[in-house]
Design a protein around this motif. Structure first.
Motif, PDB file in Angstrom:
ATOM      1  N   THR A  90      -5.060   2.436  -2.206  1.00 58.12           N
ATOM      2  CA  THR A  90      -5.638   2.402  -3.549  1.00 58.12           C
ATOM      3  C   THR A  90      -5.263   1.131  -4.301  1.00 58.12           C
ATOM      4  O   THR A  90      -4.445   0.327  -3.851  1.00 58.12           O
ATOM      5  CB  THR A  90      -5.142   3.618  -4.362  1.00 58.12           C
ATOM      6  OG1 THR A  90      -3.715   3.514  -4.546  1.00 58.12           O
ATOM      7  CG2 THR A  90      -5.457   4.919  -3.647  1.00 58.12           C
ATOM      8  N   THR A  91      -5.856   0.996  -5.489  1.00 57.85           N
ATOM      9  CA  THR A  91      -5.531  -0.151  -6.340  1.00 57.85           C
ATOM     10  C   THR A  91      -4.193   0.022  -7.046  1.00 57.85           C
ATOM     11  O   THR A  91      -3.676  -0.927  -7.627  1.00 57.85           O
ATOM     12  CB  THR A  91      -6.623  -0.362  -7.398  1.00 57.85           C
ATOM     13  OG1 THR A  91      -6.740   0.836  -8.206  1.00 57.85           O
ATOM     14  CG2 THR A  91      -7.965  -0.675  -6.765  1.00 57.85           C
ATOM     15  N   GLY A  92      -3.634   1.229  -7.041  1.00 53.95           N
ATOM     16  CA  GLY A  92      -2.372   1.496  -7.717  1.00 53.95           C
ATOM     17  C   GLY A  92      -2.024   2.965  -7.617  1.00 53.95           C
ATOM     18  O   GLY A  92      -2.609   3.707  -6.807  1.00 53.95           O
ATOM     19  N   ILE A  93      -1.088   3.420  -8.452  1.00 54.39           N
ATOM     20  CA  ILE A  93      -0.569   4.785  -8.328  1.00 54.39           C
ATOM     21  C   ILE A  93      -0.878   5.659  -9.537  1.00 54.39           C
ATOM     22  O   ILE A  93      -0.323   6.747  -9.670  1.00 54.39           O
ATOM     23  CB  ILE A  93       0.952   4.766  -8.083  1.00 54.39           C
ATOM     24  CG1 ILE A  93       1.690   4.046  -9.223  1.00 54.39           C
ATOM     25  CG2 ILE A  93       1.272   4.117  -6.740  1.00 54.39           C
ATOM     26  CD1 ILE A  93       3.212   4.133  -9.116  1.00 54.39           C
ATOM     27  N   ASN A  94      -1.763   5.205 -10.407  1.00 49.26           N
ATOM     28  CA  ASN A  94      -2.168   6.020 -11.554  1.00 49.26           C
ATOM     29  C   ASN A  94      -3.335   6.893 -11.116  1.00 49.26           C
ATOM     30  O   ASN A  94      -4.450   6.411 -10.897  1.00 49.26           O
ATOM     31  CB  ASN A  94      -2.567   5.133 -12.730  1.00 49.26           C
ATOM     32  CG  ASN A  94      -2.838   5.929 -13.994  1.00 49.26           C
ATOM     33  OD1 ASN A  94      -3.558   6.919 -13.976  1.00 49.26           O
ATOM     34  ND2 ASN A  94      -2.262   5.493 -15.104  1.00 49.26           N
TER      35      ASN A  94
ATOM     36  N   PRO B   9     -10.724  -5.564  -9.659  1.00 45.15           N
ATOM     37  CA  PRO B   9      -9.776  -6.357  -8.863  1.00 45.15           C
ATOM     38  C   PRO B   9      -8.633  -5.488  -8.318  1.00 45.15           C
ATOM     39  O   PRO B   9      -8.164  -4.564  -8.987  1.00 45.15           O
ATOM     40  CB  PRO B   9      -9.251  -7.384  -9.870  1.00 45.15           C
ATOM     41  CG  PRO B   9     -10.280  -7.443 -10.951  1.00 45.15           C
ATOM     42  CD  PRO B   9     -10.850  -6.053 -11.046  1.00 45.15           C
ATOM     43  N   ILE B  10      -8.233  -5.793  -7.099  1.00 41.25           N
ATOM     44  CA  ILE B  10      -7.079  -5.125  -6.499  1.00 41.25           C
ATOM     45  C   ILE B  10      -5.832  -5.919  -6.879  1.00 41.25           C
ATOM     46  O   ILE B  10      -5.745  -7.114  -6.561  1.00 41.25           O
ATOM     47  CB  ILE B  10      -7.199  -5.060  -4.973  1.00 41.25           C
ATOM     48  CG1 ILE B  10      -8.488  -4.348  -4.571  1.00 41.25           C
ATOM     49  CG2 ILE B  10      -5.979  -4.363  -4.368  1.00 41.25           C
ATOM     50  CD1 ILE B  10      -8.762  -4.402  -3.077  1.00 41.25           C
ATOM     51  N   PRO B  11      -4.867  -5.334  -7.561  1.00 39.18           N
ATOM     52  CA  PRO B  11      -3.659  -6.084  -7.942  1.00 39.18           C
ATOM     53  C   PRO B  11      -2.946  -6.649  -6.715  1.00 39.18           C
ATOM     54  O   PRO B  11      -2.940  -6.031  -5.644  1.00 39.18           O
ATOM     55  CB  PRO B  11      -2.795  -5.018  -8.640  1.00 39.18           C
ATOM     56  CG  PRO B  11      -3.772  -3.989  -9.116  1.00 39.18           C
ATOM     57  CD  PRO B  11      -4.844  -3.955  -8.069  1.00 39.18           C
ATOM     58  N   LEU B  12      -2.359  -7.813  -6.891  1.00 40.09           N
ATOM     59  CA  LEU B  12      -1.673  -8.464  -5.776  1.00 40.09           C
ATOM     60  C   LEU B  12      -0.544  -7.593  -5.224  1.00 40.09           C
ATOM     61  O   LEU B  12      -0.306  -7.580  -4.006  1.00 40.09           O
ATOM     62  CB  LEU B  12      -1.113  -9.820  -6.235  1.00 40.09           C
ATOM     63  CG  LEU B  12      -2.153 -10.906  -6.557  1.00 40.09           C
ATOM     64  CD1 LEU B  12      -1.462 -12.160  -7.076  1.00 40.09           C
ATOM     65  CD2 LEU B  12      -2.992 -11.224  -5.321  1.00 40.09           C
ATOM     66  N   GLU B  13       0.144  -6.872  -6.114  1.00 39.07           N
ATOM     67  CA  GLU B  13       1.248  -6.035  -5.643  1.00 39.07           C
ATOM     68  C   GLU B  13       0.757  -4.888  -4.764  1.00 39.07           C
ATOM     69  O   GLU B  13       1.460  -4.436  -3.859  1.00 39.07           O
ATOM     70  CB  GLU B  13       2.075  -5.490  -6.815  1.00 39.07           C
ATOM     71  CG  GLU B  13       1.305  -4.695  -7.854  1.00 39.07           C
ATOM     72  CD  GLU B  13       0.798  -5.556  -8.995  1.00 39.07           C
ATOM     73  OE1 GLU B  13       0.638  -4.994 -10.105  1.00 39.07           O
ATOM     74  OE2 GLU B  13       0.563  -6.765  -8.793  1.00 39.07           O
ATOM     75  N   SER B  14      -0.470  -4.416  -5.006  1.00 36.84           N
ATOM     76  CA  SER B  14      -1.044  -3.380  -4.148  1.00 36.84           C
ATOM     77  C   SER B  14      -1.500  -3.972  -2.822  1.00 36.84           C
ATOM     78  O   SER B  14      -1.275  -3.378  -1.757  1.00 36.84           O
ATOM     79  CB  SER B  14      -2.219  -2.699  -4.860  1.00 36.84           C
ATOM     80  OG  SER B  14      -1.789  -2.050  -6.041  1.00 36.84           O
ATOM     81  N   SER B  15      -2.139  -5.139  -2.871  1.00 35.48           N
ATOM     82  CA  SER B  15      -2.558  -5.804  -1.637  1.00 35.48           C
ATOM     83  C   SER B  15      -1.361  -6.113  -0.744  1.00 35.48           C
ATOM     84  O   SER B  15      -1.466  -6.077   0.489  1.00 35.48           O
ATOM     85  CB  SER B  15      -3.311  -7.100  -1.958  1.00 35.48           C
ATOM     86  OG  SER B  15      -4.542  -6.834  -2.586  1.00 35.48           O
ATOM     87  N   ALA B  16      -0.207  -6.416  -1.366  1.00 34.41           N
ATOM     88  CA  ALA B  16       0.989  -6.725  -0.587  1.00 34.41           C
ATOM     89  C   ALA B  16       1.460  -5.522   0.221  1.00 34.41           C
ATOM     90  O   ALA B  16       2.108  -5.676   1.265  1.00 34.41           O
ATOM     91  CB  ALA B  16       2.107  -7.197  -1.513  1.00 34.41           C
ATOM     92  N   ILE B  17       1.115  -4.306  -0.246  1.00 28.87           N
ATOM     93  CA  ILE B  17       1.532  -3.087   0.455  1.00 28.87           C
ATOM     94  C   ILE B  17       0.563  -2.743   1.577  1.00 28.87           C
ATOM     95  O   ILE B  17       0.966  -2.530   2.724  1.00 28.87           O
ATOM     96  CB  ILE B  17       1.644  -1.912  -0.539  1.00 28.87           C
ATOM     97  CG1 ILE B  17       2.788  -2.168  -1.525  1.00 28.87           C
ATOM     98  CG2 ILE B  17       1.874  -0.595   0.214  1.00 28.87           C
ATOM     99  CD1 ILE B  17       2.860  -1.166  -2.658  1.00 28.87           C
ATOM    100  N   HIS B  18      -0.738  -2.674   1.262  1.00 26.78           N
ATOM    101  CA  HIS B  18      -1.697  -2.214   2.279  1.00 26.78           C
ATOM    102  C   HIS B  18      -2.496  -3.339   2.932  1.00 26.78           C
ATOM    103  O   HIS B  18      -3.228  -3.095   3.897  1.00 26.78           O
ATOM    104  CB  HIS B  18      -2.650  -1.162   1.714  1.00 26.78           C
ATOM    105  CG  HIS B  18      -3.302  -1.515   0.410  1.00 26.78           C
ATOM    106  ND1 HIS B  18      -4.050  -2.647   0.217  1.00 26.78           N
ATOM    107  CD2 HIS B  18      -3.329  -0.843  -0.773  1.00 26.78           C
ATOM    108  CE1 HIS B  18      -4.518  -2.661  -1.020  1.00 26.78           C
ATOM    109  NE2 HIS B  18      -4.090  -1.592  -1.653  1.00 26.78           N
TER     110      HIS B  18
END
Length: 258
Positions: A16-20, A52-61
């Protein structure tokens, strides 16, 4: 040990794009459907989240904006996803707290009337944490004696989750090979909605579990303070929570009319 199934079960994982749960979007979904006769079908889709997909999320998946730019939106995929899961129980890793609530939000946003009333949810992470207190990679190594390659890709995590659950049944004879029993064992507090804003009291009636009416019966509050219902519908609550409140309100009105 193979699963003792009375109906199909869909193991699934979301990137996902994040955890919310209420605001973030799916960028990848993998579903492994296991049938009572042992047959399986597997599907994986990349999804354009339309943001946009946040960079911190892209770094995970590892999924970037460029990788999903030409992929279908979830609204376009929703009929296929729902057709797969509508007759099934659901299984995942941390799925009760994250994947199922977020999937429900996406389906409702796509105007698919998703409801978990007839489905059981088995959270393999909860079983694992109650038994061993580890992560998915450690669970896969511990139970299956394999290294999890491509961790945080939806397909790898989904297949690992399925294998871990089977291995857990082999390892723990006290675990019953029954989906209802596993769903009960892997559940947390018994909530009516996924996000935990509405729970059950000791008599099995719906109560608010937050705010100024915490512990109060939902149907009574909705009748005595109708403005509170309007406030929840207009506030930043998950769509599934609003759906549950609307159902309770309509059931109360129908009871009064009859």
């Amino acid at each position: 040990m193979e699963l003792n199934l009375k109906k199909p079960i869909c193991f699934f994982d979301l990137e996902t794009t994040g955890i919310n749960v209420a605001k973030d979007r799916i960028v990848e979904i993998a579903i492994l459907k296991v049938y009572p006769n042992g047959n399986k079908e597997s599907h994986t889709w990349r999804v354009n989240p339309e943001r946009p997909i946040p960079l911190e999320s892209s770094a995970i998946h590892g999924i970037t904006d460029e990788m999903v730019a030409n992929e279908p939106t979830f609204k376009e995929l929703a009929p296929k996803v729902y057709a797969l899961i509508k007759d099934s129980d659901l299984g995942g890793f941390n799925s009760n707290r994250f994947d199922i609530p977020l999937l429900a939000e996406e389906l409702l946003r796509a105007e698919v009337d998703f409801d978990m009333k007839k489905a059981l949810s088995i959270d393999v992470q909860t079983i694992f944490h109650k038994m061993e207190k580890r992560t998915l990679e450690a669970a896969y190594k511990f139970y299956c004696d394999k290294d999890l390659v491509d961790a945080h890709s939806a397909e790898a995590d989904t297949n690992a989750t399925y294998e871990v659950l089977k291995a857990q049944l082999d390892r723990y004879p006290e675990l019953e090979n029954d989906m209802a029993a596993l769903a009960d064992f892997s559940s947390h507090i018994d909530h009516v909605d996924f996000a935990g804003f509405i729970s059950y009291n000791e008599d099995g009636r719906e109560i608010f579990s937050f705010g100024k009416y915490k512990g109060k019966l939902v149907d009574e509050i909705l009748e005595n303070d109708p403005g509170y219902f309007g406030w929840v519908l207009n506030a930043d609550f998950p769509l599934y929570t609003k759906k549950v409140l609307t159902r309770i309100r309509l059931e109360k009105l129908n009871t009064k009319l009859s």
